[in-house]
Structure formats: C-alpha cells, structure tokens
Design a protein around this motif. Structure first.
Motif, PDB file in Angstrom:
ATOM      1  N   PHE A  75      -3.332   1.525 -13.804  1.00  8.44           N
ATOM      2  CA  PHE A  75      -2.906   0.794 -12.615  1.00  8.44           C
ATOM      3  C   PHE A  75      -3.976   0.869 -11.526  1.00  8.44           C
ATOM      4  N   GLN A  76      -4.648   2.004 -11.459  1.00  6.05           N
ATOM      5  CA  GLN A  76      -5.748   2.113 -10.500  1.00  6.05           C
ATOM      6  C   GLN A  76      -6.842   1.116 -10.842  1.00  6.05           C
ATOM      7  N   ALA A  77      -7.100   0.921 -12.141  1.00  9.44           N
ATOM      8  CA  ALA A  77      -8.111  -0.050 -12.560  1.00  9.44           C
ATOM      9  C   ALA A  77      -7.703  -1.473 -12.191  1.00  9.44           C
ATOM     10  N   LEU A  78      -6.395  -1.735 -12.185  1.00  9.26           N
ATOM     11  CA  LEU A  78      -5.908  -3.080 -11.890  1.00  9.26           C
ATOM     12  C   LEU A  78      -5.991  -3.449 -10.411  1.00  9.26           C
ATOM     13  N   THR A  85       0.279  -7.697 -10.649  1.00  6.98           N
ATOM     14  CA  THR A  85       0.022  -7.024  -9.371  1.00  6.98           C
ATOM     15  C   THR A  85       1.199  -6.214  -8.839  1.00  6.98           C
ATOM     16  N   PRO A  86       2.443  -6.718  -8.874  1.00  6.74           N
ATOM     17  CA  PRO A  86       3.546  -5.902  -8.336  1.00  6.74           C
ATOM     18  C   PRO A  86       3.652  -4.517  -8.983  1.00  6.74           C
ATOM     19  N   LEU A  87       3.259  -4.400 -10.252  1.00  8.05           N
ATOM     20  CA  LEU A  87       3.340  -3.106 -10.932  1.00  8.05           C
ATOM     21  C   LEU A  87       2.349  -2.114 -10.336  1.00  8.05           C
ATOM     22  N   VAL A  88       1.206  -2.622  -9.866  1.00 11.78           N
ATOM     23  CA  VAL A  88       0.189  -1.738  -9.284  1.00 11.78           C
ATOM     24  C   VAL A  88       0.759  -0.999  -8.081  1.00 11.78           C
ATOM     25  N   TRP A  89       1.493  -1.732  -7.261  1.00 13.16           N
ATOM     26  CA  TRP A  89       1.976  -1.155  -6.010  1.00 13.16           C
ATOM     27  C   TRP A  89       3.240  -0.326  -6.199  1.00 13.16           C
ATOM     28  N   MET A  90       3.739  -0.252  -7.435  1.00  5.92           N
ATOM     29  CA  MET A  90       4.856   0.647  -7.749  1.00  5.92           C
ATOM     30  C   MET A  90       4.370   1.935  -8.411  1.00  5.92           C
ATOM     31  N   ALA A  91       3.080   1.999  -8.729  1.00  2.00           N
ATOM     32  CA  ALA A  91       2.578   3.111  -9.548  1.00  2.00           C
ATOM     33  C   ALA A  91       2.751   4.465  -8.873  1.00  2.00           C
ATOM     34  N   CYS A  92       2.694   4.494  -7.537  1.00  2.00           N
ATOM     35  CA  CYS A  92       2.782   5.791  -6.865  1.00  2.00           C
ATOM     36  C   CYS A  92       4.150   6.424  -7.021  1.00  2.00           C
ATOM     37  N   GLU A  93       5.124   5.664  -7.478  1.00  2.00           N
ATOM     38  CA  GLU A  93       6.459   6.213  -7.690  1.00  2.00           C
ATOM     39  C   GLU A  93       6.597   6.882  -9.049  1.00  2.00           C
ATOM     40  N   ARG A  94       5.570   6.754  -9.866  1.00  2.00           N
ATOM     41  CA  ARG A  94       5.647   7.340 -11.204  1.00  2.00           C
ATOM     42  C   ARG A  94       5.681   8.862 -11.123  1.00  2.00           C
ATOM     43  N   LEU A 120      -5.442   5.713  -1.227  1.00  2.00           N
ATOM     44  CA  LEU A 120      -4.766   5.307  -0.001  1.00  2.00           C
ATOM     45  C   LEU A 120      -4.118   3.938  -0.177  1.00  2.00           C
ATOM     46  N   GLN A 121      -4.820   3.036  -0.822  1.00  2.00           N
ATOM     47  CA  GLN A 121      -4.247   1.713  -1.053  1.00  2.00           C
ATOM     48  C   GLN A 121      -3.022   1.785  -1.952  1.00  2.00           C
ATOM     49  N   MET A 122      -3.106   2.577  -3.018  1.00  2.00           N
ATOM     50  CA  MET A 122      -1.987   2.639  -3.958  1.00  2.00           C
ATOM     51  C   MET A 122      -0.751   3.256  -3.308  1.00  2.00           C
TER      52      MET A 122
END
Length: 992
Positions: free
Chosen positions: A302-305, A326-335, A379-381
């Motif tokens: 997800f970081q690569a995306l 893209t929406p999955l990238v911004w949910m990754a921090c909840e993993r 920080l972005q993620m």
C-alpha cells in the motif's frame, strides 16, 4: 615568456589540471578556442569538457559553424560545456550523433520546460507512430524503431541536462520532466510492441501504471522505472484473449526499453511491485488487482501504491484502476500491526546496506533520501485518510502540503526541503557522470572534485562537498527523529486561538495507528501534558513528537506515555527537568526507552523521579564500582543517629544504582555477566553500609564498642557475582571475639548486629527491600545465625556433607572485617577444592543429588524444555556441570578455584577438561537464560523462571533481548536450540 608557459599558467588559474593535454586539444580546435576557456572552466571537469569538444569538432559536418556558434553565443557554449564536463556518457552520445550539439544552440532552452504531451509526441514520431491516434502503432522496422527510440530519448535528455546544469533548473522540475520523458518513452515502446504483435493487440486495452519515483513525478536520471500493468478486454473480445495479448504487449514493452542495442539501453522497466511480485501474472484486470489488495496485500504494497499514476496506454482504464485502488491506500493505517511492520521495514533498509557503503550511501543510509521519503509517506498514510489535501505523489510537494496543513512545523519543513533538494541534486550529479545508477559517494579524489564542482563548489570542491553533505545528512537524521510524530501534537494540543486541528476521533485513530492499545487514555495523557499556554506545556509540545516515536518503538507505548505523565507531574515544576529533556536529546530517548520497556526500572524511577538526572550525566550509566559505592553508602548511613534514617539513606543509594544498572542493561551497555557483577557490587556495598549502621545502632544501645569482629560471606549467585534483579542475598555470618572478650557476650553482640541488619533492610518504605537469606549456613535454619571462625572449622571438619562443600564453591567472604574474610576463605578452600579431587563414590553422590533436584524441584506444570533455571540445558544444568569439574579438578588446576561460572568454564578449557565448542555451548546457554531472567523482571517487575505466556509480555522480553517486532517465536526457537546443545554437553560431561 613562451606562449606555452603563459597558456599553462592561465589554464591552472582557471582550474584545469592537465595543461599539456588541454593545450593539445585547444590547438586542435583552432585560434578561437582560447576565447571559450572561461566558459569551459565553469564546468564540472574543464579538462574533460575541452577534450570532448575537440573530438566533437572533428566529427561534425561543419566544424567552423560549431566553433563560431560557441564563440558568438555564450549561452550555447555554456550549455555544451556544462554537459561535456559533467557527463562522459552524454559526451559519448554526442560523438555518436554530433549534429545533436545544435539542440543546445536553442535560445529558448533555458527558459522553457516542454509539456509532457510534447515529449510524448516527439518520442512517438521517432518510432513512426502518429501521436494523434488513441492507440498509436510504430511504422518503422522493429530494430530501427528500437534504436530510434533510444536516440530520441537521449536527444531530449540532452536538452534537459543542459538546462539543469547551466540554467539552475529546480531539482523537482528536473525530476518531473524526467518522469514525463519516461512516460512518453513507455508510450512509444508500447507503440512498437503493438506493431510487433500485430492484429492480436487489438483484443486488449492495456494501461501502464507508473509506481515509485516515476509515478510520483520525481524520477532520477538513472533509475528502474517501476510499473504495474492493467488489462481489459476490447469490445468484441473476451477477457482470456485480452489477458494473453496484454501479457505479450507488456513483456515486449519491457524488453524494448531494457534491451541493449547499438544505441545502448534506456532503463530497465521493473514490474516487481505487481501483486505477488515476480511470481504473479504480469498483467491483471482491475477486479483481479482489487481482489488481491483487499485480501492479500502487505503494508509495504500500500505504501508503494501512494505514487501510482497512469502514464501510458489506455488512459480511461488507467484512471479506473487508480480510482478503484486508491481508497485502500488510505485505509492501510488501520491494519493490525501497521506500526510494527513499518518499523521493521525501516530497520531492514538500514541493515541491508553493505558495510563498505554504510557511511557513503546517500539514498538508503541514515540521514539519506529514504529517511525523508519514508517519513513523508508515513505521514501521508496516517493523515491522508481524513485529509485529502496532502495526497500528493512527489515528496517535495507532499512535504509542502504537510507543512501547510500543520502536520510538520514550518522550520522543520523548510530544513527538510532544503536537505532533500541537496541530496537529490547530489544523486543526479553522481548519476549523470556515466548515466549509471548509483547512490554511493565516490572515494576517488578526481571523481569527488568533479562531483563537487558540478554542485557549484569551485574554491575547494572536495572539502565543501563533504561539509555540505554531512550537514544536510545530519539535519535529515535529526528531523527524522521527530517528524513522524509531530502531527500528533496538533491532535492533542490546543492552538493559541483555542482551536484543535483534529477531532478526538481522528486523534484516537492516529494513536491506534502508532500502536497504542488504549488510544483514548493516551489522548487524555497528551491533552493533560500539552494543553494550555504555560512554559511547561510549551516545552512538552516540543518534546513529545520524539518521545512518542520512542515510546512507539518500544514494547509498551501506553505504559511509556503514562509513566512520562506521572514523572512529569512529579518533576514538571522543577527548573531542570524539562530543560534537560528538551536540550539533551539522549536523555529524553533514554527515558522513553525505560518507561515503555521496563516496569521494573519505571517503578524504581517513580519511587524517586529525580533519578532522571542519571540519564543526563556523562558516563551516567557506567556502574560506579563497589569501592565508590561502599564509601558513599557507609558515609550516608553512619551520618545519621537514627538507624532507620541511616538505612533509608543507604537504600536510596541502592535504588538509584539498581536504576542505573537496569537502564544500562536496557540500552545494551552491559552484557549478562556485567549486569551480574554490577548488581553484586551494589548488594555488597549495601550490606557493608547496613552492617555499619547496624553495628552503630547496637553499640549505641550497648553503650560500648562491640566485643567481636564481623564478616558476611556471600553465597550462591551473590558469591558468584551473578546476581539478577530479583535475587535474594544468600549469606552466612561469621564473627571472631576480640581478645579477652567473653565468648557468650561476643556471640550475643554478633547476633544482635546480624538481626538488626536484617530488620533494617526489610523495613517497608519507598525503596525496594533487600531480602537476606541465611539458610545455607551450617545446620540451616536450625543452626545459629552467626558462628565463630572456629565453630565453622569444627562443623566442616566433622559434619559437613558433600552438598555443603558444593555450596561453598560459590562462597565469597565479601563484607565486613577484611582479615576475617581472608581467614574464612583460607578455611573453606581445602573443603571445596580438595587436593585429591572427588572419588567415584562422591561423583555418584553429586549426580544423585542433581537427579533428585531435577525430579523434585521443577514447579508443577512448568515446561522442562523452557524453565530457565531447572529446565533441560538451563542454568542449573550448566552450573552443576561446572561445579562438578571444579570439585574434581580444582585441587590441581588453579584456574578452577573461582566462584564465577564463566571464569571456571574458561579455565576448564585451558586445562583441557572441556573442548572449546562444549564450553561455548554451555556459556551461550548460561548467558541466554541469565539474560532472559533479567529481561522478565524488567518487563513484569517481578521474577519468573519461565518465559511469559502473555503475548505482549513475551514480545517485550524479546524486544529487550534484541529481537524485532513479531520475533517472539524466534526467541523461543533460539532458546530451545541453545539449551538443546547445552544439554548434549551436560549429558556427556556431567552424567557420563
């Protein structure tokens, strides 16, 4: 003066290094060449620039036109010299295609950046494709098209490089244009691939998604171009057909860019970031991509995306892919485990740098480009889910947006921006020299000089380059320590106008992403620490970004933050506490490690928070040593008239020193054996001072001096200098009446002192008690607490059992009257180190006792494979094996006459009683078990002889022992392996 001499002097003054060679090249160029010297001298390598110009003049069709143009147009000359002096690769390209020098004669070159579509159109036309078509197809013959693509790519690159070097183009503009150039090259390569495949290519819609630096519009001069391919069936065709055609198109595109031809290569196209990596299908549909990312993708994917961007092929399909993924990238921090995985990735990057390159790696090394990119991406993620304004692909753009949004302080953002621009410029100049991918600073003086001059340092290029690189690298390291966590302050600290940047829910999500188990409680602590306008709150807002990072890097960030709040509540109003933490970064980091790693050390610190001062002292974690401790403790204890006040002072010193040792242990400054020695010194000094206080109290009560001399014999792990944090002090008391003193009166006085010492050390109080265990004395608990030296001699001569002789192997007369200590040692040495050794019968008795211990002492339910003390290959196995060797052979082997296990092991090897591999196996098991026992106490605050069952506690123990996140099983496996090897040695040496 001869003309040659005059020219040589001028060349030297201008910065040329080989006047003879340059003079020859100038002669080849003709009369007007000298007019160009001042421009050539501004290039990275003036000698190289003039040499290439002379060769180029020999190859162009109109030599006079070239030289006249350069002499008449300083701009053109400056652009050409800047390229020739900085890049031998482009110099060679111009010699192959000499007419392209005219590209640098364009007066608009320095002020105009070509649009992406202009670059794409030029590359498509080069392969004979029509840029106006939605799916352009190359019309040139295949090999001719491939070479033409390379030549056109280099032509456009030549123009960019000249603008970069001679017109001060911004590094972000250069990187963006390189990315546009790469995108156009991929489109042209796809056009050639369509021509190769022919009619079957019409069955597939193929989109090329750029990843990494190309996707982020920040490509290097020389870099792999990371891509992902997306396919869809064209109208009238099925998916199977499309996937097959798309795979062929994608594979050909990669070869067209990567293959070496007579015109060289462009760059490798790398599709390894696709789902399943190199083992996965080369192309996938959008739904296939989505299914993988929803179910299987790892955090790093997800970081690569973050930088995924459609750059070639079917634009509509590319946009559909990005909109879907893209929406999955911004949910990754909840993993679950997000922070743990991120921290592990950061460590792996550093660990995989070859040792020879570690100090010169400007990309992957500490303080390098990756530190900036990694921090910005994280920080972005974390924040991009709630704040769409920070979702930029390029690092510098994202950093600007993060700064503007308050996630990064203005000064920090500006400093990081400047450092990143410097490092990227340096990377570009390094790669330009030969158009090779490199991120390691050269060591050759000539190369460093050329590199420094290319960066604009002409006075002392090597020294200035080194100074600037180190300055920026240090700045990146410093900012990286705090940047990741600074935005959390905006979530919990009120701004001057009373506004809060993030909602409580957003802040809780942020804390959860960092690894806090109770984000709501953590948020309350942070609000309490940072709210308000006081100076204390202001300093806390400065401290907490880095503190929160260090808490999150440790096993228990929640405990770290809670402990920090409690310590701050206790000390926050003092003049030195927050100032020390703010100004001494090492102190704050050490404190964070302690609070978030060790319940034991935290408890010690909370009993007396001023212990924080130890963390700020030079060499503050080095154990003081017994002599210094004893002097301080005895003075502090005997200074008081009241024995309770005296022992309180002694115990405070002991608590301070236990904290010092615990922190040094946590930070890896002491190994297991050194911890044992340091704790033994603390205990010995404590007993020495307690003995002085007790003696003073008894003498005050008796109103006369004691009629006897006293000594304390350390036994067990205390006598072996191998104490752990939770160890009792096993001792025996010995006294000797003064001359003419009545025996009974002397004995009574000695008992009074011993009992008073034990009472004082067990008193309840703010400092931990020291338990004194005297059960190893003759006759055990039924025997007298204190005996005379003669009584010990009589007992050992008549009644001593073999096990008592074995116990005396660890006896060290350590405290009290020194002469009495020495004579006690002389008394017991023949008993524990018998001259004749042990007979077979006695050896069997030792083995019988050990077998009984193994059968009866292991706690019910304990796993014999993992019990640290009594388990297979554990401490008891190792120590009994060593002790049997001592009792059998110490009579003739002087080195075995020691109370310390490891020293005896080493002596056994020197004497040929143990092989070195066997001794190493036993030592490794002893060290690991001892270290684990200490780590368990650190984590739990209380002792245990088995690894914790609780997953979080076990992970914390693993962390203290140097294992990374998620490596608890590795710790267990290592322990089983080490103890298995040790047990094999025990079976051979002890039991056979």
């Amino acid at each position: 003066m001869p003309r040659a001499t005059t020219r040589a002097g001028r060349l030297a003054r201008l910065g040329f290094t080989d006047a003879e060679a340059v003079g020859a090249d100038l002669d080849r160029l003709g009369a007007r060449a000298d007019e160009l010297l001042h421009l050539a001298a501004t290039s990275a390598d003036p000698d190289q620039a003039v040499a290439y110009l002379a060769d180029l003049a020999d190859r162009v069709e109109d030599r006079d036109r070239l030289l006249e143009a350069l002499a008449d147009d300083e701009g053109a000359a400056m652009r050409l010299f800047s390229v020739l002096g900085a890049s031998s690769a482009l110099g060679d390209h111009l010699l192959r295609h000499p007419d392209q020098w005219q590209e640098l004669n364009d007066p608009l070159l320095g002020s105009t950046r070509p649009p992406a579509l202009t670059l794409q159109a030029a590359l498509l036309r080069a392969v004979g494709a029509d840029p106006a078509l939605s799916e352009p197809v190359a019309t040139l013959p295949d090999s001719e098209a491939v070479d033409a693509l390379r030549v056109e790519y280099r032509r456009l690159l030549l123009r960019l490089v000249s603008r970069d070097l001679s017109h001060g183009a911004g590094v972000d503009d250069v990187a963006a244009e390189l990315s546009d150039l790469a995108a156009g090259t991929l489109e042209a390569a796809l056009a050639v691939a369509r021509a190769r495949l022919g009619e079957p290519s019409q069955s597939a819609r193929l989109a090329v998604i750029a990843m990494g630096k190309c996707g982020g519009h920040e490509l290097n001069y020389v870099s792999d171009v990371d891509v992902v391919f997306v396919v869809a069936a064209a109208e009238g065709h099925d998916e199977h057909e499309a996937v097959r055609a798309g795979t062929t198109l994608a594979a050909n595109l990669m070869r067209i860019c990567s293959d070496h031809t007579a015109e060289g290569t462009i760059w490798p196209v790398d599709a390894a970031l696709r789902p399943e990596g190199r083992t996965g299908p080369l192309v996938r549909t959008v739904n296939s991509h989505l299914g993988y990312y929803e179910k299987w993708a790892k955090t790093w994917e997800f970081q690569a995306l973050l930088k995924a961007r459609p750059v070639a092929g079917d634009a509509r399909l590319g946009r559909e892919y990005v909109d879907t993924i893209t929406p999955l990238v911004w949910m990754a921090c909840e993993r679950e485990g997000f922070v743990t995985e991120v921290q592990a990735m950061r460590r792996r990057v550093i660990e995989h740098i070859p040792a020879a390159h570690a100090g010169r790696q400007i990309k992957l090394g500490s303080g390098g480009l990756r530190d900036v990119e990694f921090a910005v991406q994280l920080l972005q993620m974390v924040h991009g889910r709630a704040d769409e304004t920070i979702r930029a692909g390029a690092t510098l753009s994202a950093l600007t947006l993060l700064t503007r949004g308050g996630y990064v302080g203005r000064d920090d953002g500006a400093a990081l921006d400047a450092a990143y621009r410097f490092l990227r410029s340096l990377e570009h100049r390094m790669q330009l020299a030969q158009l090779r991918r490199t991120h390691v600073l050269p060591t050759d003086e000539v190369d460093l000089r050329r590199l420094g001059r290319s960066m604009g340092y002409h006075k002392d290029p090597v020294a200035e380059l080194d100074r600037q690189w180190r300055r920026h690298s240090q700045e990146v390291r410093r900012l990286h320590e705090k940047l990741f966590y600074r935005p959390l302050l905006a979530a919990v600290a009120k701004l001057p106008d009373g506004e809060v940047r993030l909602s409580p829910e957003s802040a809780r999500q942020r804390l959860a992403a960092l690894g806090y188990a109770d984000p709501a409680a953590a948020l309350r602590h942070l609000e309490a620490l940072t709210s308000g306008l006081s100076r204390t709150a202001s300093i806390q807002r400065t401290l907490l970004p880095a503190m929160l990072e260090w808490f999150a890097d440790a096993p228990n960030p929640d405990a770290g933050l809670l402990g920090f709040r409690q310590i701050s509540d206790a000390l926050g109003s003092t003049h030195w506490y927050l100032k020390t933490l703010r100004d001494e970064g090492q102190v704050a980091q050490r404190l964070a490690v302690v609070l978030a790693s060790s319940r034991y050390a935290t408890d010690l610190l909370q009993r007396a928070p001023e212990g924080v001062r130890i963390l700020a002292q030079p060499d503050g974690l080095a154990p003081l040593g017994r002599a210094a401790l004893e002097k301080e403790a005895v003075a502090a204890g005997t200074r008081q008239q009241d024995p309770v006040e005296g022992i309180t002072a002694v115990r405070a010193i002991r608590r301070r020193e236990l904290f010092r040792v615990a922190v040094a242990d946590l930070l890896g400054e002491l190994d297991e054996a050194e911890v044992g020695v340091a704790l033994t010194d603390v205990t010995a000094a404590t007993l020495e001072a307690a003995l002085a206080v007790a003696r003073q109290a008894v003498e005050a009560e008796r109103r006369e001096p004691l009629p006897t001399r006293l000594a304390i014999v350390a036994m067990g792990r205390f006598g072996g200098f191998e104490l752990g944090y939770a160890s009792d002090a096993d001792v025996m008391f010995v006294h000797e009446p003064l001359e003419d003193a009545p025996a009974q009166e002397a004995a009574r006085a000695a008992h009074d002192v011993a009992n008073e010492l034990r009472r004082l050390l067990k008193l309840p109080g703010t400092d931990p008690a020291l338990d004194i265990d005297a059960d190893l004395r003759p006759e055990g608990r039924q025997g007298p607490l204190v005996r005379t030296l003669d009584s010990y001699a009589a007992y050992y001569a008549k009644w001593s059992a073999l096990w008592e002789a074995q116990a005396l192997l660890r006896a060290t007369a350590l405290v009290g009257d020194r002469d009495l200590c020495a004579r006690f040692t002389a008394l017991i040495d023949p008993l524990r180190f018998p001259a004749a050794g042990l007979g077979d019968r006695e050896v069997q008795e030792v083995r019988r006792i050990k077998a009984r211990v193994d059968a009866e002492r292991l706690p019910r339910g304990a796993d014999p494979a993992t019990h640290l003390k009594l388990g297979r290959g554990g401490l008891a196995d190792v120590e009994w094996t060593v002790q049997l060797l001592q009792m059998r052979h110490a009579g003739r082997v002087e080195g075995l006459r020691t109370t310390r296990t490891l020293a005896a092991l080493h002596a056994a090897v020197e004497a040929g009683l143990l092989t070195e591999p066997d001794a190493e196996a036993l030592e490794e098991a002893w060290r690991l078990a001892s270290g684990l026992r200490n780590a368990i106490v650190q984590v739990r605050g209380r002792p245990a002889d088995s690894l914790p069952h609780d997953a979080r506690e076990r992970a914390a123990v693993a962390h203290i022992r140097g294992y990374g996140p998620g490596e608890s099983d590795a710790l267990l496996n290592d322990y089983l392996r080490v103890t298995r090897h040790a047990r094999q040695v025990v079976d051979r040496v002890f039991w056979e």
